[in-house]
Motif scaffolding. Sequence first.
Motif, mmCIF file in Angstrom:
data_model
loop_
_atom_site.group_PDB
_atom_site.id
_atom_site.type_symbol
_atom_site.label_atom_id
_atom_site.label_comp_id
_atom_site.label_asym_id
_atom_site.label_seq_id
_atom_site.Cartn_x
_atom_site.Cartn_y
_atom_site.Cartn_z
ATOM 1 N N LYS A 1 0.832 -1.207 0.000
ATOM 2 C CA LYS A 1 0.000 0.000 0.000
ATOM 3 C C LYS A 1 0.870 1.262 0.000
ATOM 4 O O LYS A 1 1.748 1.436 0.847
ATOM 5 C CB LYS A 1 -0.912 -0.014 1.231
ATOM 6 N N GLY A 2 0.612 2.138 -0.979
ATOM 7 C CA GLY A 2 1.354 3.377 -1.078
ATOM 8 C C GLY A 2 2.656 3.272 -1.851
ATOM 9 O O GLY A 2 3.281 4.294 -2.144
ATOM 10 N N THR B 1 3.819 2.626 -5.162
ATOM 11 C CA THR B 1 3.359 2.505 -6.545
ATOM 12 C C THR B 1 4.311 1.680 -7.398
ATOM 13 O O THR B 1 3.891 0.832 -8.193
ATOM 14 C CB THR B 1 3.187 3.906 -7.168
#
Length: 229
Positions: free
Chosen positions: A94-95, A97
């Motif tokens: 998560k977060g 990319t």
Amino acid sequence: TNGLDIFNHDIYSTPCIVGDPNVPHRCPQEEWKKRWAVFPKQLFNAFVKYHVVTLFMRCYEYSAEWILKYDNDQMVKLTRDMFVHSKTIASTHKGETGKIMNQTFTDNMWANVVAYIADYSVHQILLCFGYYVYIRNRQKQLREASPRSKEDDADAEIRPSVVDGPLFLSFVNKSSRLATTRVLGCVFYSMGAAFGTVMFPGWGTLFLANMGEGFSTVILEETGAVPKA
């Protein structure tokens, strides 16, 4: 009457000029009739081709399972459901990319390689069969066009050669383009999946993956046509 009505009236009320090569789109009614006439056959061909490709996929998966029977991790890569897996990737990284896109691209390539190989196999077989039919028809035409003696008729092995350099190069060119379109399709499909997972894991993965595959067909159109006798 608005401009659209005038435009439609002009198109559909224009008399058709049959056989005029300089006016290819002068008869929309005739064009639509031709397209709808072949639509059932094309739909049936697409339906049959879809199931044949699926059959090839299952054969390749069973073959891979037999070859990789002691490597469960590799089999998981080849048969992974990317709809569910993309959500797992997004929640795990998560977060991040870059990591999400990289893992999605790699995993998607592995998950779809069997499908693209199966699709390529079916179309390559169809291409080979098309050239085989063309060569047979050309041989028949040459035999009928050339006078032959009774001795020649008795020799069943005599077949006029029609496989020349240009025909062979045409076959190699179409086979190469077919392989290239499948490789590009898999790459762009995976790229689209990577972007889709970043934006909206799951449905976004599938949607942008298919968008990427469609983009690849625009870059390099598939050609599977064979010459006509």
